[in-house]
Design an enzyme around this catalytic site. Structure first.
Site, PDB file in Angstrom:
ATOM      1  CG  ASP A  41      -1.965   0.953   1.079  1.00  0.00           C
ATOM      2  OD1 ASP A  41      -2.481   1.353   0.113  1.00  0.00           O
ATOM      3  OD2 ASP A  41      -2.661   1.202   2.285  1.00  0.00           O
ATOM      4  N   GLY A  44       0.473   5.080  -4.824  1.00  0.00           N
ATOM      5  CA  GLY A  44      -0.209   6.393  -5.265  1.00  0.00           C
ATOM      6  C   GLY A  44       0.391   7.627  -4.589  1.00  0.00           C
ATOM      7  CG  HIS A  58       0.992   1.968  -9.381  1.00  0.00           C
ATOM      8  ND1 HIS A  58       0.416   1.459  -8.140  1.00  0.00           N
ATOM      9  CD2 HIS A  58      -0.210   2.688  -9.998  1.00  0.00           C
ATOM     10  CE1 HIS A  58      -0.959   1.886  -7.919  1.00  0.00           C
ATOM     11  NE2 HIS A  58      -1.125   2.808  -9.131  1.00  0.00           N
ATOM     12  CB  SER A  86      -8.260  -5.415  -3.779  1.00  0.00           C
ATOM     13  OG  SER A  86      -8.769  -4.359  -4.041  1.00  0.00           O
ATOM     14  CB  THR A  87     -12.602  -8.039  -5.734  1.00  0.00           C
ATOM     15  OG1 THR A  87     -12.591  -7.759  -4.272  1.00  0.00           O
ATOM     16  CG2 THR A  87     -12.299  -9.262  -6.040  1.00  0.00           C
ATOM     17  NE  ARG A  92      -6.529   1.547  -6.712  1.00  0.00           N
ATOM     18  CZ  ARG A  92      -5.248   1.396  -5.980  1.00  0.00           C
ATOM     19  NH1 ARG A  92      -4.166   1.635  -6.965  1.00  0.00           N
ATOM     20  NH2 ARG A  92      -5.145   1.356  -4.743  1.00  0.00           N
ATOM     21  CG  LEU A 152       9.731 -16.989  -1.403  1.00  0.00           C
ATOM     22  CD1 LEU A 152       9.295 -17.018  -0.198  1.00  0.00           C
ATOM     23  CD2 LEU A 152      10.294 -15.797  -2.107  1.00  0.00           C
ATOM     24  CB  SER A 217      -7.359  -3.696   2.711  1.00  0.00           C
ATOM     25  OG  SER A 217      -7.030  -2.726   3.381  1.00  0.00           O
TER      26      SER A 217
END
Length: 267
Positions: A41, A44, A58, A86-87, A92, A152, A217
């Site tokens: 997060d 932006g 980004h 995310s859904t 946006r 990983l 979130s």
């Protein structure tokens, strides 16, 4: 419970060194989290603060992910789940959504060689059928070409929402019950977890939340039941190796109780 959260928020980050070697020396390799989740997060906001387009933020966030993936692999952390899209992010501006979709394709193409070299297996979780075809093709390629990675597991959450994940698990279980493949009395936490997108992985031991936000979130709601939270005001593009190590040191300073009175060591 609120007092415990408040006390954890008061743990000053400045008490920890900002030197990578010093932080690594503070870590106990035997008590590292098996699975770390990250909500990426602040991209932006990072760009806006610098008078730059959000797209620049980004791109900078991709660099942070690269560094965290590298370090997680070096340390022997088995799984890293990163919340990429995310859904809710479809709300946006269309141009930003379009850029993010293309950025994911670019990530798949540019990072593949390094991911293979570092033995990282990529798994993309979410409602992939809702993504553009070009993105689905990039996902299929990335998962296929990293399938042999053993060091990983990198879970990239794309078009992901935890509530939808739970709904999808319930639907899958309901179908099995309807078909007679599963009896209602056989449904328990283990069965339910095996129908989630993260099936086969341990629940996250640590959730890292940059940008100072105090919410999950809609991320891994079932899996975060006993996860330790680490909240930092650092915006994701500024979150690098030092910040990741600070989160791990903070995690190892805690005693996990899992809802009981007996204290359990971290790890």
């Amino acid at each position: 419970m609120l007092s415990r959260i408040a006390n954890r928020r008061k743990m000053p980050e400045q008490e920890l060194p900002r030197d990578e070697a010093a932080l690594r020396a503070m870590l106990n390799p035997a008590r590292l989290p098996r699975h770390v989740a990250v909500i990426m997060d602040g991209n932006g906001r990072w760009a806006v603060k610098r008078g730059l387009p959000r797209s620049v933020g980004h791109r900078a966030g991709v660099k942070s992910l690269r560094e965290v993936v590298r370090l997680a692999g070096e340390l022997g952390i088995g799984a890293l789940s990163a919340y990429a899209f995310s859904t809710e992010n479809w709300r946006r501006p269309p141009e930003e959504v379009s850029f993010l979709m293309e950025l994911f394709v670019e990530y798949a193409e540019r990072e593949l060689a390094e991911l293979q070299r570092n033995e990282v297996r990529v798994k993309v979780i979410g409602r992939l059928e809702g993504l553009p075809e070009r993105v689905r093709e990039a996902i299929a390629m990335l998962e296929r070409e990293t399938l042999k990675g053993k060091r990983l597991t990198l879970n990239l959450a794309v078009n992901y929402g935890a509530r939808w994940e739970i709904v999808d698990a319930v639907r899958a279980i309901a179908r099995k019950v309807k078909e007679g493949k599963l009896q209602p009395e056989e449904i328990d936490e283990k069965v339910f977890s095996s129908h989630l997108y993260t099936a086969g992985l341990p629940d996250p031991d640590l959730l890292i939340r940059p940008a100072g936000e105090m919410r999950v979130s809609n991320f891994l709601l079932w899996q975060l039941a006993y996860t330790e939270f680490y909240v930092t005001p650092v915006l994701w593009p500024d979150f690098g190796r030092v910040e990741f190590l600070q989160a791990l040191v903070s995690f190892q300073r805690r005693e996990r109780r899992f809802g009981g009175l007996n204290r359990n060591p971290v790890g």
